[in-house]
Enzyme design. Sequence first.
Site, PDB file in Angstrom:
ATOM      1  N   CYS A  74       0.813  -1.448  -0.002  1.00  0.00           N
ATOM      2  CA  CYS A  74       0.068   0.070  -0.134  1.00  0.00           C
ATOM      3  C   CYS A  74       0.765   1.313   0.036  1.00  0.00           C
ATOM      4  O   CYS A  74       0.361   2.603  -0.353  1.00  0.00           O
ATOM      5  CB  CYS A  74      -0.818  -0.059   1.314  1.00  0.00           C
ATOM      6  SG  CYS A  74      -2.044  -1.362   1.338  1.00  0.00           S
ATOM      7  N   HIS A 108      -3.360   7.296   2.505  1.00  0.00           N
ATOM      8  CA  HIS A 108      -3.741   5.885   2.014  1.00  0.00           C
ATOM      9  C   HIS A 108      -5.249   5.549   2.549  1.00  0.00           C
ATOM     10  O   HIS A 108      -5.288   5.900   3.376  1.00  0.00           O
ATOM     11  CB  HIS A 108      -2.793   5.017   2.538  1.00  0.00           C
ATOM     12  CG  HIS A 108      -3.046   3.380   1.952  1.00  0.00           C
ATOM     13  ND1 HIS A 108      -3.633   3.249   0.895  1.00  0.00           N
ATOM     14  CD2 HIS A 108      -3.171   2.385   2.877  1.00  0.00           C
ATOM     15  CE1 HIS A 108      -4.191   2.029   0.964  1.00  0.00           C
ATOM     16  NE2 HIS A 108      -3.662   1.299   1.981  1.00  0.00           N
ATOM     17  N   ASN A 166      -9.911  -0.009  -0.540  1.00  0.00           N
ATOM     18  CA  ASN A 166      -8.586   0.002  -0.353  1.00  0.00           C
ATOM     19  C   ASN A 166      -8.094  -0.437  -1.593  1.00  0.00           C
ATOM     20  O   ASN A 166      -8.120  -1.652  -1.818  1.00  0.00           O
ATOM     21  CB  ASN A 166      -8.077  -0.856   0.943  1.00  0.00           C
ATOM     22  CG  ASN A 166      -6.529  -0.898   0.997  1.00  0.00           C
ATOM     23  OD1 ASN A 166      -5.815  -0.310   0.198  1.00  0.00           O
ATOM     24  ND2 ASN A 166      -6.051  -1.322   2.151  1.00  0.00           N
TER      25      ASN A 166
HETATM   26  O1  UT7 Z   1      -3.882  -1.191   3.537  1.00  0.00           O
HETATM   27  C1  UT7 Z   1      -2.891  -1.832   4.424  1.00  0.00           C
HETATM   28  C2  UT7 Z   1      -3.143  -1.559   5.747  1.00  0.00           C
HETATM   29  N1  UT7 Z   1      -4.460  -2.232   6.252  1.00  0.00           N
HETATM   30  C3  UT7 Z   1      -5.169  -1.839   7.092  1.00  0.00           C
HETATM   31  O2  UT7 Z   1      -4.877  -0.833   7.603  1.00  0.00           O
HETATM   32  C4  UT7 Z   1      -6.367  -2.652   7.640  1.00  0.00           C
HETATM   33  C5  UT7 Z   1      -6.445  -2.254   9.165  1.00  0.00           C
HETATM   34  N2  UT7 Z   1      -7.531  -3.048   9.776  1.00  0.00           N
HETATM   35  C6  UT7 Z   1      -8.673  -2.595   9.684  1.00  0.00           C
HETATM   36  O3  UT7 Z   1      -9.106  -1.515   8.921  1.00  0.00           O
HETATM   37  C7  UT7 Z   1      -9.901  -3.111  10.514  1.00  0.00           C
HETATM   38  O4  UT7 Z   1      -9.040  -3.893  11.486  1.00  0.00           O
HETATM   39  C8  UT7 Z   1     -10.793  -4.152   9.804  1.00  0.00           C
HETATM   40  C9  UT7 Z   1     -11.772  -3.336   9.155  1.00  0.00           C
HETATM   41  C10 UT7 Z   1     -10.172  -5.103   8.904  1.00  0.00           C
HETATM   42  C11 UT7 Z   1     -11.431  -4.883  10.825  1.00  0.00           C
HETATM   43  O5  UT7 Z   1     -12.353  -4.092  11.916  1.00  0.00           O
HETATM   44  P1  UT7 Z   1     -12.026  -4.385  13.308  1.00  0.00           P
HETATM   45  O6  UT7 Z   1     -12.793  -3.298  14.287  1.00  0.00           O
HETATM   46  O7  UT7 Z   1     -10.611  -4.598  13.639  1.00  0.00           O
HETATM   47  O8  UT7 Z   1     -12.869  -5.770  13.530  1.00  0.00           O
HETATM   48  P2  UT7 Z   1     -12.103  -7.215  14.071  1.00  0.00           P
HETATM   49  O9  UT7 Z   1     -11.137  -7.834  13.253  1.00  0.00           O
HETATM   50  O10 UT7 Z   1     -11.789  -6.992  15.625  1.00  0.00           O
HETATM   51  O11 UT7 Z   1     -13.583  -8.032  14.161  1.00  0.00           O
HETATM   52  C12 UT7 Z   1     -14.576  -7.688  14.872  1.00  0.00           C
HETATM   53  C13 UT7 Z   1     -15.965  -8.534  14.758  1.00  0.00           C
HETATM   54  C14 UT7 Z   1     -15.441  -9.982  14.559  1.00  0.00           C
HETATM   55  O12 UT7 Z   1     -16.432 -10.901  15.044  1.00  0.00           O
HETATM   56  P3  UT7 Z   1     -16.524 -11.280  16.855  1.00  0.00           P
HETATM   57  O13 UT7 Z   1     -15.224 -12.395  16.692  1.00  0.00           O
HETATM   58  O14 UT7 Z   1     -16.142 -10.107  17.612  1.00  0.00           O
HETATM   59  O15 UT7 Z   1     -17.644 -11.912  17.086  1.00  0.00           O
HETATM   60  C15 UT7 Z   1     -15.480 -10.434  13.048  1.00  0.00           C
HETATM   61  O16 UT7 Z   1     -15.534 -11.757  12.863  1.00  0.00           O
HETATM   62  O17 UT7 Z   1     -16.205  -8.281  13.330  1.00  0.00           O
HETATM   63  C16 UT7 Z   1     -16.592  -9.383  12.698  1.00  0.00           C
HETATM   64  N3  UT7 Z   1     -16.213  -9.171  11.309  1.00  0.00           N
HETATM   65  C17 UT7 Z   1     -17.462  -8.959  10.369  1.00  0.00           C
HETATM   66  N4  UT7 Z   1     -18.832  -8.860  10.611  1.00  0.00           N
HETATM   67  C18 UT7 Z   1     -19.381  -8.605   9.522  1.00  0.00           C
HETATM   68  C19 UT7 Z   1     -15.208  -9.119  10.483  1.00  0.00           C
HETATM   69  N5  UT7 Z   1     -15.408  -8.809   9.151  1.00  0.00           N
HETATM   70  C20 UT7 Z   1     -16.971  -8.537   9.120  1.00  0.00           C
HETATM   71  C21 UT7 Z   1     -17.561  -8.225   8.188  1.00  0.00           C
HETATM   72  N6  UT7 Z   1     -18.802  -8.265   8.439  1.00  0.00           N
HETATM   73  N7  UT7 Z   1     -17.282  -8.099   6.967  1.00  0.00           N
END
Ligand code: UT7
Length: 322
Positions: free
Chosen positions: A115, A249, A279
């Site tokens: 990225c 980004h 992204n």
């Molecule tokens: O570009 C390169 C760098 N990349 C980034 O900077 C990305 C960085 N990370 C992020 O943007 C975020 O961490 C994400 C958007 C990927 C995820 O958000 P989060 O708030 O960190 O969520 P999480 O991974 O902690 O997941 C929270 C919950 C989980 O459920 P449980 O375990 O709490 O029951 C996931 O399974 O959200 C669930 N979940 C979803 N639910 C509905 C994960 N993806 C989805 C989804 N729809 N698409």
Amino acid sequence: MTSIYSRILATGSYLPRQVLTNADLEARLDTNDAWIRERTGISERHISAADETVSMMAEQAARSALAAGGLAPEDLDLIIVGTTTPDQIFPNCATMLQERLGIAGIGAFSLEAACSGFIYALSVADKFIRMGDARRVLVVGAEMMSRLVDWNDRTTCVLFGDGAGAVILEAASEPGIIGTLLHADGRHRELLEFPGGVGRDFRNLENVYLQMRGSEVFKVAVATLGQSVEECLSRFGHDKSEVDWLIPHQANVRIIQATARRLGMSMEQVVVTVDRHGNTSTASIPLALDAAVRDGRVQRGQLLLLEAFGGGFTWGSALIRF
Ligand code: UT7
């Protein structure tokens, strides 16, 4: 002897026609529009057609920048393409773009820094111009992240999109590109990777997809980008109050908001395209820059701060007098 600097002469972009909305994803996966928008800021993303390639998208973005600058392909003397998703392992994507533009002979190479690839490419192009080795460089960020993700994995596929952005840098008597800073830390590969390639069983890539430990990447990204923008301003002798536009980004609007807060900037001064593009990795900054140039937000003479963070980890920043 007078110094040579580089400045952005023109910008361009290309987005595939097909738009995939959160509602479309909701219909095929265990996800929903509210979760995607609240956790990421994304509403829709563009997805390339089956017969499109990164070099095709790069050509469209390049031609749009050339038209904006009133230039012909023959006016260029170097091409640098940042991409993680090249058409082939080799020849490099920039040579494919060169062939498409019909300008055999000039140097053309690609670089890969996930990225952060556009900041890396811009930094290299700036150095070619400052050294007097090139006068007009086409810098492209082009990416087809849709080909790397597992469309059954809701934790990654909802995040990414495809597109290409381009800038033309040219020699100038005053900066332009005030400075760029590049960083990397290769110790965290397993947090964000596409674990397939020549060294890793690449003849059997059927079940190999982009993998990300999202919340861990999120925390590192917020902390690193905050330090990175402060380092950039202090290294090049500017105060955060002077910055007209933050052009980050576009991975997650919450990461973007955190960086803006750190700089004391209102979101009115931040170019946000993640809502419409998702992204797009290397393409995201030049896509955002071009959007803000074309709609008149970014004006000549303004101070722009660009920043990126991505797989590797790699990160970087650029301070630009537009
Ligand atoms: O570009 C390169 C760098 N990349 C980034 O900077 C990305 C960085 N990370 C992020 O943007 C975020 O961490 C994400 C958007 C990927 C995820 O958000 P989060 O708030 O960190 O969520 P999480 O991974 O902690 O997941 C929270 C919950 C989980 O459920 P449980 O375990 O709490 O029951 C996931 O399974 O959200 C669930 N979940 C979803 N639910 C509905 C994960 N993806 C989805 C989804 N729809 N698409």
